[in-house]
Design an enzyme around this catalytic site. Structure first.
Site, PDB file in Angstrom:
ATOM      1  N   GLU A 171       6.607   0.151   2.295  1.00 51.91           N
ATOM      2  CA  GLU A 171       5.099   0.292   2.051  1.00 51.91           C
ATOM      3  C   GLU A 171       3.857  -0.331   1.535  1.00 51.91           C
ATOM      4  O   GLU A 171       3.463  -1.099   2.545  1.00 51.91           O
ATOM      5  CB  GLU A 171       4.603   1.448   0.365  1.00 51.91           C
TER       6      GLU A 171
ATOM      7  N   TYR B 290      -4.143   3.335  -2.130  1.00 50.54           N
ATOM      8  CA  TYR B 290      -3.195   4.153  -1.586  1.00 50.54           C
ATOM      9  C   TYR B 290      -1.770   3.547  -1.639  1.00 50.54           C
ATOM     10  O   TYR B 290      -1.137   4.805  -2.079  1.00 50.54           O
ATOM     11  CB  TYR B 290      -3.393   3.366   0.179  1.00 50.54           C
TER      12      TYR B 290
ATOM     13  N   ASP C 200      -4.963   5.730   4.295  1.00 48.89           N
ATOM     14  CA  ASP C 200      -5.158   5.140   4.609  1.00 48.89           C
ATOM     15  C   ASP C 200      -5.663   5.203   6.479  1.00 48.89           C
ATOM     16  O   ASP C 200      -6.313   6.537   6.852  1.00 48.89           O
ATOM     17  CB  ASP C 200      -3.515   4.918   5.319  1.00 48.89           C
TER      18      ASP C 200
END
Length: 369
Positions: free
Chosen positions: A41, A124, A142
């Site tokens: 991520e 996020y 996102d």
DNA sequence: ATCCTGGTGC
DNA sequence: GCACCAGGAT
């Protein structure tokens, strides 16, 4: 059940139906390890999937767990990150690993609030880890999800404005919460990773179907639910503000070679590309600046200055032209920096631009006619 | 060539 | 609200 709730529930069903059949087989999706998902991520912030893949593989090979990351030295980490950009991400990964070792006994925290506390992790990424690694009903928002939701719900207005942003987060929350509850019609054994799958489906749809340009609405699982498609406003949504214009900047970089070694220096802690290594360089006002004047000011004194190449690159809103020169006759006492061999140079972490200059430096000096 | 894309931290 | 990087799409 209100029409809104019905739409939420239809969207969830369509996404959960679509995702397993259409999801790309990405390496980090084969893992449930929160560390592996966290690393992916962070790499995926501001960086595209195809770019990230080899980096993630190399990283996981070199640093298979949090303990290995916490123990790694800064140069190793920057080298593993070299070329990905946004190097504060790798420094934050390292700091966060240290915090996990100190504060969480080396185990990745499962509580959303604790995940969010870690450096480099914002709303996020905390939501992504909580939902994907731990299957918690935490929303994510996102760029991909903004696009999907703005279109399906027909949300005009700047998605970065407080009002629209709150609407988007609220919708993302309702979707993942609906996914977390077993539906009346589908209570088979397959109901398990639905928060993880719902969030990943939103992003995957944005990446594969609901793309910024030329979206494939004909095959979209949400085509029956999509307000923008109904009102022919797909291309207008989301209504992102225009980016500021780019500014041109001009740099000269100098390849200084002496007895098989190159002069390089390390950038400071607070600078752009902090701690990365680079060739001596200066920012000039124009493409026509005199390289002899600038190089001698920087390096003390020079004898010959020979143009090697010119290339463009970009950082944030800057469009940068780099002119590369080979400089001879530099006094080693006057020039600041470190003299490194070709082998040492390839081991030092550099930005993409300076790695490119390093490749030019490795080329043989062209013969003059 | 010229356009566009993207999370977090300060 | 800006700084941060390196690409990809057309």
């Amino acid at each position: 059940m209100t029409p809104h709730q019905r739409k939420i529930s239809a969207t969830v069903s369509h996404l959960l139906e679509w995702y397993p059949k259409n999801a790309r087989d990405l390496p980090w999706r084969r893992s449930r390890d929160p560390y592996a998902i966290w690393v992916s991520e962070i790499m995926l912030q501001q960086t595209q999937v195809n770019t990230v893949m080899p980096y993630w593989e190399r990283w996981m090979q070199a640093l298979p767990d949090i303990a290995a990351l916490a123990k790694a030295d800064s140069q190793t980490l920057h080298k593993l990150w070299e070329g990905l950009g946004y190097y504060s991400r790798v420094r934050n990964l390292h700091r966060a690993a240290g915090e996990i070792v100190q504060l969480h006994s080396g185990r990745f925290p499962e509580r959303f609030e604790e995940i969010l506390e870690l450096p480099g992790i914002g709303p996020y990424t905390a939501g992504a880890i909580a939902s994907i690694a731990f299957n918690q009903a935490r929303p994510i928002l996102d760029g991909n999800v903004i696009r999907v939701l703005a279109r399906v719900w027909g949300l005009g207005g700047d998605p970065r404005s407080a009002v629209v942003r709150d609407q988007l987060w609220q919708t993302a929350r309702e979707l993942v919460e609906a996914a977390s509850k077993p539906a009346a019609k589908d209570q088979t054994a397959s109901r398990r990773r639905h928060c993880a799958d719902l969030n990943q489906a939103l992003m995957e749809l944005g990446a594969l179907i609901c793309t910024p340009r030329q979206p494939q609405c004909e095959v979209c699982p949400l085509r029956a639910d999509c307000k923008a498609l109904l009102t022919q406003s797909v291309d207008a949504l989301p209504a992102l503000p225009k980016r500021p214009k780019t500014t041109r900047r001009y740099f000269q970089a100098y390849i200084v070679e002496r007895r098989g070694k190159f002069l390089v220096r390390q950038r400071g802690e607070g600078a752009v590309n902090a701690l990365l290594w680079e060739f001596p360089n200066v920012e000039t006002g124009s493409a026509k600046a005199d390289p002899r004047e600038h190089s001698s000011r920087l390096l003390g004194s020079v004898s010959t200055v020979e143009p090697i190449a010119t290339f463009q690159h970009s950082i944030t809103r800057y469009r940068i032209q780099v002119q590369v020169y080979r400089v001879a006759g530099v006094h080693p006492r006057l020039a600041e920096g470190r003299w490194v061999s070709r082998g040492e140079l390839s081991a030092l972490p550099c930005s993409s631009a300076h790695r490119r200059i390093a490749r030019l430096a490795a080329e043989p000096v062209p013969c003059r006619t």
